[in-house]
Design an enzyme around this catalytic site. Structure first.
Site, PDB file in Angstrom:
ATOM      1  N   GLU A  35       0.849  -1.200   0.000  1.00  0.00           N
ATOM      2  CA  GLU A  35       0.000   0.000   0.000  1.00  0.00           C
ATOM      3  C   GLU A  35       0.873   1.234   0.000  1.00  0.00           C
ATOM      4  OE1 GLU A  35      -3.239   1.082  -0.210  1.00  0.00           O
ATOM      5  OE2 GLU A  35      -2.271   3.026   0.067  1.00  0.00           O
ATOM      6  N   THR A  45     -12.130   4.056  -0.706  1.00  0.00           N
ATOM      7  CA  THR A  45     -12.934   3.349   0.303  1.00  0.00           C
ATOM      8  C   THR A  45     -13.305   4.269   1.461  1.00  0.00           C
ATOM      9  OG1 THR A  45     -11.882   1.281  -0.331  1.00  0.00           O
ATOM     10  CG2 THR A  45     -12.913   1.332   1.839  1.00  0.00           C
ATOM     11  N   ALA A  50     -21.142   3.930   2.071  1.00  0.00           N
ATOM     12  CA  ALA A  50     -21.239   2.804   3.023  1.00  0.00           C
ATOM     13  C   ALA A  50     -22.548   2.034   2.919  1.00  0.00           C
ATOM     14  CB  ALA A  50     -21.022   3.300   4.456  1.00  0.00           C
ATOM     15  N   ILE A  51     -23.184   2.097   1.760  1.00  0.00           N
ATOM     16  CA  ILE A  51     -24.448   1.361   1.569  1.00  0.00           C
ATOM     17  C   ILE A  51     -24.139   0.016   0.903  1.00  0.00           C
ATOM     18  CG2 ILE A  51     -26.698   1.386   0.419  1.00  0.00           C
ATOM     19  CD1 ILE A  51     -26.454   4.510   0.446  1.00  0.00           C
ATOM     20  N   HIS A  53     -25.617  -2.261  -1.409  1.00  0.00           N
ATOM     21  CA  HIS A  53     -26.733  -2.198  -2.360  1.00  0.00           C
ATOM     22  C   HIS A  53     -27.322  -3.585  -2.590  1.00  0.00           C
ATOM     23  CE1 HIS A  53     -25.909   1.961  -3.173  1.00  0.00           C
ATOM     24  NE2 HIS A  53     -24.662   1.692  -3.523  1.00  0.00           N
ATOM     25  N   VAL A 178       4.209   1.059  -5.303  1.00  0.00           N
ATOM     26  CA  VAL A 178       4.826   0.316  -6.416  1.00  0.00           C
ATOM     27  C   VAL A 178       5.076   1.314  -7.542  1.00  0.00           C
ATOM     28  CG1 VAL A 178       4.461  -1.505  -8.130  1.00  0.00           C
ATOM     29  CG2 VAL A 178       3.659  -1.815  -5.762  1.00  0.00           C
ATOM     30  N   CYS A 412     -11.644  11.221  23.725  1.00  0.00           N
ATOM     31  CA  CYS A 412     -12.592  11.913  22.834  1.00  0.00           C
ATOM     32  C   CYS A 412     -13.949  11.906  23.522  1.00  0.00           C
ATOM     33  CB  CYS A 412     -12.656  11.191  21.482  1.00  0.00           C
ATOM     34  SG  CYS A 412     -14.026  11.715  20.432  1.00  0.00           S
ATOM     35  N   CYS A 414     -16.810  13.465  22.537  1.00  0.00           N
ATOM     36  CA  CYS A 414     -17.998  13.383  21.668  1.00  0.00           C
ATOM     37  C   CYS A 414     -18.361  11.929  21.394  1.00  0.00           C
ATOM     38  CB  CYS A 414     -17.739  14.070  20.336  1.00  0.00           C
ATOM     39  SG  CYS A 414     -17.235  15.784  20.463  1.00  0.00           S
ATOM     40  N   CYS A 447     -17.307  17.897  17.716  1.00  0.00           N
ATOM     41  CA  CYS A 447     -16.218  18.903  17.727  1.00  0.00           C
ATOM     42  C   CYS A 447     -15.155  18.584  16.683  1.00  0.00           C
ATOM     43  CB  CYS A 447     -15.629  19.059  19.127  1.00  0.00           C
ATOM     44  SG  CYS A 447     -14.269  17.946  19.493  1.00  0.00           S
TER      45      CYS A 447
END
Ligand SMILES: Cc1cc2nc3c(=O)[nH]c(=O)nc-3n(C[C@H](O)[C@H](O)[C@H](O)COP(=O)(O)OP(=O)(O)OC[C@H]3O[C@@H](n4cnc5c(N)ncnc54)[C@H](O)[C@@H]3O)c2cc1C
Length: 497
Positions: A35, A45, A50-51, A53, A178, A412, A414, A447
């Site tokens: 990667e 990605t 994020a559905i 289908h 690469v 965090c 929140c 935030c």
């Protein structure tokens, strides 16, 4: 640098590469994923809706994509259960506001049924629709319901697939772009130049997403080109959790599924989408007209009770598709059967697992040596996610804190993410603030990291044993600290759960 050799090298650690790498570990072969970024799941990605289908947009010109959607939707629940990834089958309502649109829904239903989607229903009873989706605009007169539509954590799926592939023997190299590939006919192997020195492999899978045409061109394959669209959307505050139960979508002016609003698996809401062609992969900006005049207008038309003031973050993603029909490219390069392209596009998240199986079970056996098709008897399909304090029952949390008090220190506020989770995320591979954010959700709440950001930097600095100035947002070049306080700290006090 020393040559690193594997049987199979997968280029790219988005959802496509992660799914293929896991499938290839089912064979008795050594597998590596290369990667280019410091973090996995950080390109296309990351920006998906994020559905999962159900297969409504099937098209006779894209048989592989149709198969990927239909089978992918059917397989996603079990995959996510095996990998301990957040997934919910919530169904979709594709709505009509007038009789012309009802006719378009009927036509869509017929073509979807012809191509295999049987679990689909046209609902014309308005009171039933409002019972299913109480905040739906009462002007909606009908909807196509596909119960098999789902929502999933896209980056959670990549972490799950890759950690499971690693548990089954795969190696993952980040910051390992690469830059060149050569076929050595005498050795019958590919030689890959990378930022971490040379690699060699008997088989290469090109899962480089938006860059896959450039990677294919490295071996002379120019048989497909990638086109890009930039898609703008927003996230709404968690205060509106539960206000939308389904993926609620309207038709666009071509009579196809268009703008939407839906819950995410984390309890907030997402709405989109302003789509514009682009030729710049880095064009991940949003525009005021795109968000205000398009995305928010559409979401208010679908679910009028959610105000624009509830937006906590506008963002955009760049989608790659094969230019032309948008069909997936899952085939060998001409003249190089062992160089396998694995290029998805729209619906690639839904289809990744089904198509990875298509590659490993149907395409790979046609090009591989018979000896390389031996399957491993000890493949373990399951992986356990790291703890998420926010999701735990009080007794489970108490037990966790007793084992490691850092799970009692909230970093965090929140999203209620603790020091223990951040340390575990780093142990599992996070190297930057974004790596921590996507693994734990620290910085994803109202935030947007304003409060916890410096604390996350301090923990990354401590755990990775690097100075705070060396901590990045998402890898080299994205430094966040430009000056330190007199005591050289960026820390803040954590508080107890
Ligand atoms: C806005 C948007 C909404 C979407 N909504 C949905 C949806 O709701 N449902 C659905 O099913 N699908 C959806 N999709 C499609 C889906 O998200 C994609 O098909 C899928 O994420 C693509 O994954 P990928 O692994 O092919 O690409 P990527 O995630 O981009 O991964 C490719 C990886 O390859 C790496 N790479 C590139 N070149 C090199 C190199 N030379 N060396 C090493 N590494 C390299 C990149 O850094 C990257 O990490 C959406 C996409 C977008 C953008």
């Amino acid at each position: 640098m020393k040559l690193k050799s594997f049987d199979v090298i997968v280029i790219g650690a988005g959802v496509a590469g992660a799914a293929v790498a896991r499938e290839m570990t089912k064979y008795a072969l050594s597998v590596a994923v290369l990667e280019k970024n410091a973090e996995v799941a950080c390109e296309v990605t990351k920006g998906t809706h994020a559905i999962v289908h159900a297969g409504l947009s099937v098209n006779p010109l894209t048989p592989l994509k149709n198969r990927g959607e239909l089978m992918g939707a059917a397989m996603m629940g079990q995959l996510c259960a095996d990998l301990d990834v957040k997934y919910q089958r919530i169904g979709k309502l594709l709505v009509a506001f007038d009789e012309t649109q009802v006719a378009q829904l009927k036509a869509l239903m017929q073509s979807a049924k012809r191509l295999g989607l049987m679990d689909i229903e046209l609902i014309e009873d308005r009171s039933r629709l409002l019972e299913m989706e109480p905040n739906l605009n009462p002007d909606v007169i009908a909807a196509l319901h596909t119960p098999n539509t789902g929502i999933v954590s896209p980056w959670g799926l990549v972490y799950g697939l890759l950690e499971n592939a690693q548990d089954n023997g795969a190696s993952v190299f980040v910051e390992c772009a690469v830059t060149g590939i050569r076929w050595d006919a005498e050795a019958q192997r590919f030689l890959l130049d990378t930022r971490q020195g040379p690699f060699s492999a008997k088989y290469v899978v090109n899962a480089a997403g938006p860059f896959s045409d450039k990677v294919a061109a490295m071996v002379g394959d120019t048989s497909f080109q990638i086109s890009l669209t930039r898609q703008e959307k927003v996230i709404f505050d968690k205060n509106y959790q539960g206000a939308v139960r389904h993926v609620v979508r309207m038709l666009n002016n071509m009579g196809a599924p268009g703008d939407f609003i839906c819950p995410t698996v984390y309890g907030d809401l997402m709405a989109g989408v302003e789509v514009k062609p682009t030729d710049d992969f880095d064009a991940c900006h949003t525009t005021q007209p795109g968000i205000e005049e398009h995305v928010l207008r559409s979401s208010a038309r679908l679910i009028p009770t959610i105000p624009a003031s509830a937006v906590i973050r506008p963002f955009s993603g760049v989608l790659n598709q094969c230019a032309g029909t948008g069909e997936f490219v899952i085939r060998s390069a001409p003249q190089l059967p062992r160089f396998l392209n694995f290029v998805l596009g729209g619906s690639g998240l839904t289809a990744c697992y089904a198509m990875a199986q298509y590659l490993s079970l149907e395409v790979f056996p046609t090009v591989a040596d018979a000896a390389d098709l031996k399957t491993r008897g000890d493949f373990n399909p399951c992986r356990k996610d790291m703890p998420h304090v926010h999701d735990l029952e009080p007794e489970e949390l108490a037990e966790l804190i007793a084992r490691d008090p850092r799970y009692g220190h909230v970093i965090c506020r929140c999203e209620t993410v603790t020091e223990g989770e951040i340390v575990e995320a780093i142990r599992r591979g996070a190297r930057s603030v974004d790596g921590v954010k996507f693994r734990t959700r620290a910085g994803m709440g109202r935030c947007q990291g304003g409060f916890c950001g410096p604390r996350v930097i301090a923990i990354l600095s401590r755990e990775l044993q690097i100075p705070p100035e060396a901590v990045t947002k998402k890898g080299p070049g994205s430094y966040m600290v430009t000056a330190l306080r007199d005591d050289h700290s960026v820390k803040g006090e954590a508080e107890h759960v």
